[in-house]
Design an enzyme around this catalytic site. Structure first.
Site, PDB file in Angstrom:
ATOM      1  CG  HIS A  30      -0.071  -0.115   2.775  1.00  8.17           C
ATOM      2  ND1 HIS A  30      -0.002   0.911   3.156  1.00  8.17           N
ATOM      3  CD2 HIS A  30       0.532  -0.873   2.949  1.00  8.17           C
ATOM      4  CE1 HIS A  30       0.419   1.364   4.148  1.00  8.17           C
ATOM      5  NE2 HIS A  30       1.001  -0.705   4.195  1.00  8.17           N
ATOM      6  CB  CYS A  31       1.935   4.089  -1.669  1.00 16.58           C
ATOM      7  SG  CYS A  31       0.469   3.661  -2.732  1.00 16.58           S
ATOM      8  CB  ALA A  32      -0.541   8.298   0.621  1.00 17.75           C
ATOM      9  CG  MET A  33      -3.791   8.816  -2.885  1.00 22.45           C
ATOM     10  SD  MET A  33      -4.662   9.751  -2.060  1.00 22.45           S
ATOM     11  CE  MET A  33      -5.715   9.718  -3.998  1.00 22.45           C
ATOM     12  N   GLY A  34      -2.876   4.468  -2.779  1.00 21.10           N
ATOM     13  CA  GLY A  34      -3.024   3.066  -3.614  1.00 21.10           C
ATOM     14  C   GLY A  34      -3.279   3.180  -5.028  1.00 21.10           C
TER      15      GLY A  34
END
Length: 124
Positions: free
Chosen positions: A53-57
């Site tokens: 995952h990351c902040a916005m995906g």
């Protein structure tokens, strides 16, 4: 009665990649280690799962998963990004990450060709 937590969920391992989502961010240097991390995690147990995952995906995590698909399934960068988009409609790696994925795929292909015994002179 309370449900028991499966053993595979009792142990959590994580890896962080401190990278910004900008076209000029150097993600390529992390791709061999993220690919290896995902591969080892998935091979650790038949029930293993990996959350990327990351902040916005949409860009960084997509690029990491695409790199794994390139390395593990021999996909091109375009095929890998398309495979992720099929599962996650918001997938949209920035152009810099796409270029780095293309270079990663070329590097893996060159390494595979160098390791291939085909067309090598036979030693006497």
């Amino acid at each position: 009665p309370l449900a028991r937590t499966p053993p595979s969920l009792r142990t959590r391992t994580h890896m962080g990649v401190p990278q910004q989502d900008t076209p000029f961010a150097e993600l390529a240097g992390y791709l061999p280690s993220t690919t290896d991390f995902i591969d080892r995690a998935l091979r650790s147990s038949p029930h293993a799962r990996v959350l990327v995952h990351c902040a916005m995906g949409a860009s960084r995590s997509v690029s990491v998963v695409a790199a794994y698909l390139i390395a593990s399934r021999g996909m091109s960068s375009a095929e890998a990004v398309a495979a992720v988009k099929d599962r996650r409609s918001v997938a949209a790696p920035n152009w810099g990450f796409v270029m780095q994925l293309e270079e990663y795929a070329r590097a893996l292909e060159a390494d595979a060709e160098a390791d291939s015994p085909i067309d090598r002179p036979m030693s006497a």
